[in-house]
Design an enzyme around this catalytic site. Structure first.
Site, PDB file in Angstrom:
ATOM      1  N   ARG A 110       0.879  -1.170   0.000  1.00 32.21           N
ATOM      2  CA  ARG A 110       0.000   0.000   0.000  1.00 32.21           C
ATOM      3  C   ARG A 110       0.918   1.222   0.000  1.00 32.21           C
ATOM      4  O   ARG A 110       1.510   1.563   1.029  1.00 32.21           O
ATOM      5  CB  ARG A 110      -0.907  -0.016   1.237  1.00 32.21           C
ATOM      6  CG  ARG A 110      -1.933   1.105   1.317  1.00 32.21           C
ATOM      7  CD  ARG A 110      -2.723   0.945   2.605  1.00 32.21           C
ATOM      8  NE  ARG A 110      -3.732   1.955   2.779  1.00 32.21           N
ATOM      9  CZ  ARG A 110      -5.011   1.840   2.385  1.00 32.21           C
ATOM     10  NH1 ARG A 110      -5.400   0.742   1.765  1.00 32.21           N
ATOM     11  NH2 ARG A 110      -5.872   2.795   2.607  1.00 32.21           N
ATOM     12  N   HIS A 137      -6.780   1.089  -7.035  1.00 31.46           N
ATOM     13  CA  HIS A 137      -7.063   0.336  -5.807  1.00 31.46           C
ATOM     14  C   HIS A 137      -7.882  -0.899  -6.209  1.00 31.46           C
ATOM     15  O   HIS A 137      -9.064  -1.010  -5.894  1.00 31.46           O
ATOM     16  CB  HIS A 137      -7.840   1.211  -4.830  1.00 31.46           C
ATOM     17  CG  HIS A 137      -7.890   0.681  -3.433  1.00 31.46           C
ATOM     18  ND1 HIS A 137      -7.345  -0.530  -3.051  1.00 31.46           N
ATOM     19  CD2 HIS A 137      -8.441   1.197  -2.287  1.00 31.46           C
ATOM     20  CE1 HIS A 137      -7.548  -0.730  -1.775  1.00 31.46           C
ATOM     21  NE2 HIS A 137      -8.208   0.298  -1.284  1.00 31.46           N
ATOM     22  N   GLN A 140     -10.174  -3.069  -3.732  1.00 27.60           N
ATOM     23  CA  GLN A 140     -11.445  -2.472  -3.323  1.00 27.60           C
ATOM     24  C   GLN A 140     -12.537  -2.745  -4.345  1.00 27.60           C
ATOM     25  O   GLN A 140     -13.680  -3.046  -3.995  1.00 27.60           O
ATOM     26  CB  GLN A 140     -11.280  -0.966  -3.133  1.00 27.60           C
ATOM     27  CG  GLN A 140     -12.572  -0.257  -2.736  1.00 27.60           C
ATOM     28  CD  GLN A 140     -13.105  -0.736  -1.392  1.00 27.60           C
ATOM     29  OE1 GLN A 140     -12.367  -0.772  -0.412  1.00 27.60           O
ATOM     30  NE2 GLN A 140     -14.378  -1.105  -1.337  1.00 27.60           N
ATOM     31  N   ASP A 249     -16.450   8.527  -2.376  1.00 25.88           N
ATOM     32  CA  ASP A 249     -15.240   8.220  -1.631  1.00 25.88           C
ATOM     33  C   ASP A 249     -14.796   9.517  -0.968  1.00 25.88           C
ATOM     34  O   ASP A 249     -15.419  10.564  -1.136  1.00 25.88           O
ATOM     35  CB  ASP A 249     -14.169   7.678  -2.596  1.00 25.88           C
ATOM     36  CG  ASP A 249     -12.908   7.206  -1.892  1.00 25.88           C
ATOM     37  OD1 ASP A 249     -12.968   6.963  -0.674  1.00 25.88           O
ATOM     38  OD2 ASP A 249     -11.861   7.094  -2.550  1.00 25.88           O
ATOM     39  N   CYS A 291     -15.872   3.191   0.099  1.00 28.90           N
ATOM     40  CA  CYS A 291     -14.786   2.299   0.509  1.00 28.90           C
ATOM     41  C   CYS A 291     -14.313   2.553   1.940  1.00 28.90           C
ATOM     42  O   CYS A 291     -13.548   1.749   2.472  1.00 28.90           O
ATOM     43  CB  CYS A 291     -13.628   2.370  -0.479  1.00 28.90           C
ATOM     44  SG  CYS A 291     -12.678   3.905  -0.403  1.00 28.90           S
ATOM     45  N   ARG A 319     -13.853  -7.196   1.688  1.00 29.53           N
ATOM     46  CA  ARG A 319     -12.439  -6.986   1.387  1.00 29.53           C
ATOM     47  C   ARG A 319     -11.600  -8.210   1.779  1.00 29.53           C
ATOM     48  O   ARG A 319     -10.593  -8.515   1.133  1.00 29.53           O
ATOM     49  CB  ARG A 319     -11.927  -5.747   2.131  1.00 29.53           C
ATOM     50  CG  ARG A 319     -12.426  -4.407   1.592  1.00 29.53           C
ATOM     51  CD  ARG A 319     -11.873  -4.122   0.215  1.00 29.53           C
ATOM     52  NE  ARG A 319     -10.431  -4.256   0.178  1.00 29.53           N
ATOM     53  CZ  ARG A 319      -9.578  -3.329   0.599  1.00 29.53           C
ATOM     54  NH1 ARG A 319     -10.034  -2.167   1.075  1.00 29.53           N
ATOM     55  NH2 ARG A 319      -8.277  -3.539   0.552  1.00 29.53           N
TER      56      ARG A 319
END
Length: 336
Positions: A110, A137, A140, A249, A291, A319
């Protein structure tokens, strides 16, 4: 159906994967979730194997899902924050990748700039998983798709799927209301190819990256009748017309805190509310996704905490199962 992952070494962006491969990952995620909910133990594929986890940004869902998911297979997850390794002291990612990949069996990272994960994967001798960069991402979006199947196509097993592991969506629309960020980038290279129409609303100051928009347009209904349509607007009400799902988001990503005041002004009118959805003409049973973590200026409490509207917490739980499907794909299927 059998789906090949031959020659797949890394998981960097879903643009690298075919619709068949993406839907295999979705189906396998659903199967893993079912097995765990029944209390069944999974094969201990990773007994004696270590997952190296590079995190230069904070994380809740990604860290917990990845660590617990790898452990379900009997493996050892090793968390490495930027202050735990020499990257924080200036060692280049190339050197870090060469060294760490000689000692672990898989790397999940990440990071900040997308070029960092590209360097990491280029020099790694083991599979590398993108757990977030500024550009993409992908983990996600897999969880988002699983959640859509659960809530909108729970009877998928009874629907013909043709040459796909799961039936593609038809007459189904997702509306994105927010920033031109890594989440919408990942949606654009993925959702249309499994039949989902995607309408994107961003403020005029925020434009989708040219290469992402080009990929999405070339892999949409404009070129393939089985794909979903892609559209762009700066008006959230236009985007939510006939939407089954409305997604947003954070407007202020990690590292952008100094831009908070300006960004909130530029996103005026973008808060997801029942009023916005009704005035824009979203479908009566529309659902909300995010998310996380969420701020109230992005979506109000009436939507976010309404269990009949919001599916953010099932989305977050998923997830775990989706990263586990990626682990299996890279460490088991791609090696066969």
């Amino acid at each position: 159906m059998d789906v090949s992952f031959d020659n797949v070494k890394h998981f960097i962006t879903l643009a690298d994967f075919t619709p068949q491969q993406i839907l295999w990952l979705i189906k396998r995620s659903i199967e893993i979730k079912s097995e765990l909910k029944k209390g069944n133990k999974l094969p201990q594929y990773f007994s004696g194997k270590t997952l190296g986890m590079f995190f230069t940004k904070r994380s809740t869902r990604t860290r917990v899902s990845s660590e617990s998911g790898w452990a379900c297979y009997g493996g050892h997850p090793m968390f490495l924050g930027k202050d735990d390794i020499q990257v924080g002291g200036g060692e280049p990612w190339k050197d870090t990748s060469i060294v760490v990949s000689s000692m672990v069996d898989c790397i999940l990272a990440r990071l900040g700039g997308h070029e960092e994960i590209e360097v990491l994967s280029k020099y790694s001798s083991v599979p590398v998983i993108n757990a977030l960069t500024a550009k993409f991402h992908p983990l996600q979006i897999l969880a988002d798709i699983v959640t859509m199947y659960e809530h909108f196509m729970p009877n998928y097993e009874s629907i013909p799927s043709g040459d796909l592991p799961l039936p593609a969506f038809k007459n189904f629309k997702v509306a994105w209301i927010g920033d031109a960020n890594n989440i919408i980038n990942s949606m654009l290279v993925t959702l249309p190819r499994i039949g989902i129409d995607l309408a994107v609303a961003t403020p005029p100051e925020y434009q989708i990256l040219d290469d992402v928009a080009k990929f999405a347009n070339e892999h949409s209904k404009a070129t393939n009748p089985n794909y979903g349509a892609v559209s762009y607007t700066h008006d959230p009400k236009i985007a939510v017309k006939d939407a089954d799902v409305i997604v947003t988001d954070t407007w202020i990503s990690m590292g952008q805190e100094s831009e908070k005041e300006r960004r909130i002004k530029e996103f005026a009118g973008y808060q997801v509310t029942e009023k916005l959805a009704k005035e824009g003409g979203a479908k009566p049973n529309w659902k909300f996704m995010h998310c996380l973590p969420r701020k109230q200026h992005e979506v109000d409490d009436e939507v976010f905490y309404n269990p009949e509207r919001s599916i953010v917490f099932p989305e977050a739980e998923n997830r775990k199962y989706t990263v586990m499907a990626v682990f299996e794909m890279l460490m088991v299927n791609a090696k066969n």
